[in-house]
Design a protein around this motif. Sequence first.
Motif, PDB file in Angstrom:
ATOM      1  N   ALA A 170       0.828  -1.214   0.000  1.00 12.18           N
ATOM      2  CA  ALA A 170       0.000   0.000   0.000  1.00 12.18           C
ATOM      3  C   ALA A 170       0.860   1.260   0.000  1.00 12.18           C
ATOM      4  CB  ALA A 170      -0.918  -0.008   1.227  1.00 12.18           C
ATOM      5  N   GLU A 171       2.095   1.138  -0.449  1.00 12.76           N
ATOM      6  CA  GLU A 171       3.008   2.267  -0.461  1.00 12.76           C
ATOM      7  C   GLU A 171       2.403   3.438  -1.217  1.00 12.76           C
ATOM      8  OE1 GLU A 171       6.866   3.335   1.030  1.00 12.76           O
ATOM      9  OE2 GLU A 171       5.848   1.397   1.109  1.00 12.76           O
ATOM     10  N   GLY A 172       2.505   4.634  -0.619  1.00  7.91           N
ATOM     11  CA  GLY A 172       1.991   5.829  -1.264  1.00  7.91           C
ATOM     12  C   GLY A 172       0.666   6.274  -0.674  1.00  7.91           C
ATOM     13  N   THR A 173      -0.058   7.059  -1.445  1.00  9.94           N
ATOM     14  CA  THR A 173      -1.314   7.665  -0.997  1.00  9.94           C
ATOM     15  C   THR A 173      -2.480   7.067  -1.765  1.00  9.94           C
ATOM     16  OG1 THR A 173      -0.180   9.729  -0.449  1.00  9.94           O
ATOM     17  CG2 THR A 173      -2.574   9.826  -0.737  1.00  9.94           C
ATOM     18  N   GLN A 174      -3.521   6.723  -1.035  1.00 13.72           N
ATOM     19  CA  GLN A 174      -4.711   6.162  -1.666  1.00 13.72           C
ATOM     20  C   GLN A 174      -5.909   6.382  -0.748  1.00 13.72           C
ATOM     21  OE1 GLN A 174      -5.670   1.939  -1.296  1.00 13.72           O
ATOM     22  NE2 GLN A 174      -3.535   1.550  -0.683  1.00 13.72           N
ATOM     23  N   ASN A 175      -7.079   6.032  -1.237  1.00 15.32           N
ATOM     24  CA  ASN A 175      -8.281   6.051  -0.412  1.00 15.32           C
ATOM     25  C   ASN A 175      -8.420   4.722   0.307  1.00 15.32           C
ATOM     26  OD1 ASN A 175      -9.183   8.648  -0.967  1.00 15.32           O
ATOM     27  ND2 ASN A 175     -10.256   8.007  -2.827  1.00 15.32           N
ATOM     28  N   PHE A 176      -8.670   4.794   1.610  1.00 12.85           N
ATOM     29  CA  PHE A 176      -8.936   3.615   2.426  1.00 12.85           C
ATOM     30  C   PHE A 176     -10.371   3.684   2.930  1.00 12.85           C
ATOM     31  CE2 PHE A 176      -4.375   4.247   2.707  1.00 12.85           C
ATOM     32  CZ  PHE A 176      -3.857   2.956   2.611  1.00 12.85           C
ATOM     33  N   THR A 177     -10.944   2.524   3.172  1.00  9.96           N
ATOM     34  CA  THR A 177     -12.274   2.445   3.766  1.00  9.96           C
ATOM     35  C   THR A 177     -12.134   1.964   5.206  1.00  9.96           C
ATOM     36  OG1 THR A 177     -13.316   1.968   1.647  1.00  9.96           O
ATOM     37  CG2 THR A 177     -14.555   1.399   3.622  1.00  9.96           C
ATOM     38  N   PHE A 178     -12.772   2.667   6.129  1.00 10.37           N
ATOM     39  CA  PHE A 178     -12.722   2.337   7.554  1.00 10.37           C
ATOM     40  C   PHE A 178     -14.143   1.983   7.997  1.00 10.37           C
ATOM     41  CE2 PHE A 178      -9.443   5.385   6.524  1.00 10.37           C
ATOM     42  CZ  PHE A 178      -8.299   4.833   7.094  1.00 10.37           C
ATOM     43  N   THR A 179     -14.324   0.754   8.446  1.00 12.98           N
ATOM     44  CA  THR A 179     -15.649   0.279   8.847  1.00 12.98           C
ATOM     45  C   THR A 179     -15.636  -0.059  10.327  1.00 12.98           C
ATOM     46  OG1 THR A 179     -16.022  -0.646   6.642  1.00 12.98           O
ATOM     47  CG2 THR A 179     -17.461  -1.415   8.419  1.00 12.98           C
ATOM     48  N   ALA A 180     -16.488   0.617  11.074  1.00 14.80           N
ATOM     49  CA  ALA A 180     -16.609   0.358  12.512  1.00 14.80           C
ATOM     50  C   ALA A 180     -17.800  -0.560  12.743  1.00 14.80           C
ATOM     51  CB  ALA A 180     -16.795   1.662  13.281  1.00 14.80           C
ATOM     52  N   PHE A 181     -17.507  -1.803  13.107  1.00 16.49           N
ATOM     53  CA  PHE A 181     -18.567  -2.728  13.490  1.00 16.49           C
ATOM     54  C   PHE A 181     -19.037  -2.376  14.895  1.00 16.49           C
ATOM     55  CE2 PHE A 181     -15.623  -5.553  10.882  1.00 16.49           C
ATOM     56  CZ  PHE A 181     -16.305  -5.319   9.698  1.00 16.49           C
ATOM     57  N   LYS A 182     -20.247  -2.780  15.245  1.00 12.35           N
ATOM     58  CA  LYS A 182     -20.809  -2.484  16.552  1.00 12.35           C
ATOM     59  C   LYS A 182     -20.910  -3.788  17.356  1.00 12.35           C
ATOM     60  CE  LYS A 182     -21.236   1.763  15.280  1.00 12.35           C
ATOM     61  NZ  LYS A 182     -22.531   2.451  15.182  1.00 12.35           N
ATOM     62  N   TYR A 183     -20.319  -3.767  18.543  1.00  9.50           N
ATOM     63  CA  TYR A 183     -20.193  -4.961  19.371  1.00  9.50           C
ATOM     64  C   TYR A 183     -21.056  -4.847  20.618  1.00  9.50           C
ATOM     65  CZ  TYR A 183     -16.098  -5.794  16.457  1.00  9.50           C
ATOM     66  OH  TYR A 183     -15.265  -6.009  15.393  1.00  9.50           O
ATOM     67  N   MET A 184     -21.660  -5.955  21.016  1.00  8.28           N
ATOM     68  CA  MET A 184     -22.461  -5.922  22.232  1.00  8.28           C
ATOM     69  C   MET A 184     -21.596  -5.564  23.440  1.00  8.28           C
ATOM     70  SD  MET A 184     -25.562  -8.644  22.109  1.00  8.28           S
ATOM     71  CE  MET A 184     -24.781 -10.102  21.461  1.00  8.28           C
ATOM     72  N   LEU A 185     -20.458  -6.217  23.595  1.00  4.60           N
ATOM     73  CA  LEU A 185     -19.530  -5.870  24.665  1.00  4.60           C
ATOM     74  C   LEU A 185     -18.248  -5.376  24.018  1.00  4.60           C
ATOM     75  CD1 LEU A 185     -19.904  -8.748  27.306  1.00  4.60           C
ATOM     76  CD2 LEU A 185     -21.313  -6.711  26.957  1.00  4.60           C
ATOM     77  N   ASP A 186     -17.942  -4.112  24.240  1.00  4.14           N
ATOM     78  CA  ASP A 186     -16.795  -3.477  23.589  1.00  4.14           C
ATOM     79  C   ASP A 186     -15.788  -3.048  24.656  1.00  4.14           C
ATOM     80  OD1 ASP A 186     -15.000  -2.063  22.086  1.00  4.14           O
ATOM     81  OD2 ASP A 186     -16.485  -0.793  21.098  1.00  4.14           O
TER      82      ASP A 186
END
Length: 761
Positions: free
Chosen positions: A399-415
């Motif tokens: 992934a060297e360099g600059t790009q668009n990333f996707t960040f997905t936050a899952f939701k957990y019952m106990l976090d």
Amino acid sequence: MNKAITDGLQLMPPAFSGGLDVWSSGNGTPGSDTYDGAANAALVAGDADFGGCLELQKTDSTQKLRYMGETSILPGCYLRLTARVKAMSGALPTVRIAGWAGAANNSHVSGVIESGPGVSLSAYGEVVEVQAIVGTGSRSGVDMPWGLSAVYGHLGLNLTGANGGVIRVDDIVIEDITSVFLRDMLSLVDVTDFGAVGDGSTNCHAAFEAADDAADGRRILVPEGEFRINSTLSLHHEVIFEGTLSMPDSAMLLLTKSYDYPTYAAAFEDEQLAFEKAFQALLNSVDHESLDLGGRSITVSAPIDMQAAVPNRTSYATRRYIRNGQFTAQAGANWDHDVVTAQATYDSADKRKLTNVANISAIPVGALVEGAGVGREVYVKSKNTGAGELTLSQPLYDAEGTQNFTFTAFKYMLDFSGFSSLKKFGISGVEFQCNGEASALRLAPAGTVFAAHNCFFTKPKARGITSIGSGCQGMLVDNCQFLSDEDAADVADRETIALNVNSNDVKLRHNRATRFRHWAVMAGSNHTVTGNHFFQGDSVAGGIRTAGIVVTDTYASHTISENYIDNCFIEWTNEYDADPDFTGGFSFAAMSITDNVFLSGDVASWFSYIVVKPFGSGHFLNGVSVTGNKFRSINGNIDRAERVDTSFANLNFTRSKDVFFDGNSFHNVSTQSRNPLRVEFDQNTVASTWTVPTGGTLPFQAYSRAVDAVIVEGALRNSGGSVAYPGHYVRTQEGSNNNEIDIIWEQAVRGTVRVLIRIDR
């Protein structure tokens, strides 16, 4: 209960006939005026109704009559005062029981009710009874609730109304009537007897503590009502909640004798809040090592931030467990994934960092990172918003360099991700009923020996157990069930993953997992995976399969043994190498795959049970043992049990070292690989060079790098048919695929040999 009987408490004031020097016309306090010799008071010896009595003329606007003795006011004890009076002449007054409340330091307790209901006399000579009840608690029927500050009283009467009237007063009676207020169970101490008020606003902390102090082994009763507690409360006796509590988030309820979830559920109307308060106590009390959920099902409507529930703790390192219950996710928008797409820069020189991250404030810690060159199960471990930097759980392979990333936050019952570190924490006998709505558990970013025993992870929406850092170090997952929400989906459509790990020394033992995309994605080394059954098939004829276990580090040092690996495979990669080409180290090393049952059905012929997938060039096998396994395909043959996925690169077979692939059984597997490989070869015509093929049966289609033995079976014969005894040597890595050997004889001969060929040296 009657203190006069049980404790010999003297409640009754003396008869008037004993003298008026103990009866005050003031408050009854020492030094106040008495009726002894007063012009408006006299003793009557023979009244027709009362016998001996006091005759009193009203001369003040409020004519007081107080016994100067100190009548004890005890918590939980209620006294009824009774006076019989009659008007003799003059103006008719109003009569009421009254008193003066005294504190322990003999000061006056202000702000309390010190008189009972008034009775207006309406006729001369008519006997009227006046009563009132005094006690510490504000209970129904108590006329004068004095609270805990009052320890005694000067008790008697008040006369109000017009002056001049004359009345007669019979001897005043004081009785302990506490039994009127007590329930059948005499082992209860009621908090309202100590001043608690269930109005939802009055701070009842002191009353609860006083009840606890007085309980002396008995149970504490919290009756109906809502009781406000403004600060941390510790109770050292069993508690029965008929009413409820309200507390600030930071205030703790520490129940040392009734510490279980059902008690907290009774104390707080909201199930999720009750669990948070119980967990808060678990991490703030030395008296209990575990929270027993009591077999209860707790409805969870939104992710529970476990650290936010315990705001005074950012880390924890003492053994604690949650046991015996169920968490059930309630459908709603609170479980929707948060997805952010943002540009960022990756430099393999700082292999766990993303820099110059756009919109970083919107990216939560614990989010899954996806993008070109990003391996599976890479998470945001921490962030520095000011610097625009994200720290990742693992490096990125390309992934060297600059790009668009996707960040997905899952939701957990106990976090648990809000803790900086969590050690020696476990969950036992608990089901996470995710219902396809929520994920189950997210671990702290650091910590050791998290344990899950005998748990069910049922239908997680995205993930079962997620590690975003090193909080999985030494994790134990034993006897658990992982049940996919994608059971009916075809393999190619599945997205859920049961668990991942980033650190070392994890034990996965005797678990069962059904139809996830992957059961376990495992970074780190020295893992033990044994006795598990995980299966991932579908009904598609000739269908694809995904890996059950993904091993993501080259130096594994894993033991994978005695598992039932059903319609899936073991995939071994180096997708967390920031520089995926081999530049040093052990490469794909230290792996033992032993005594497993591998089964597949209705799969494509190219399916294999063990797949090595190098993400860069130059890698090789180094210390790999595959023994005692049972490989079986049903409803069609497969080509081979093991293979290299060359999507990125092949292995360097010129460096294979210490590979043992033997003692396995093969059923409906066309190529039965072994190393060392025993080959019987017949040379039917005389030749000085015999080329011995391996037919692709060397593991992973590796090279024939060594020959351990060439054994002649029977006689070698020359062109004339005579027995010959020529010397010989061998050449390895022959043929177009480098998988043949040549035997070079001193003369041309024919015959049969048995050869032991190896892919390693």
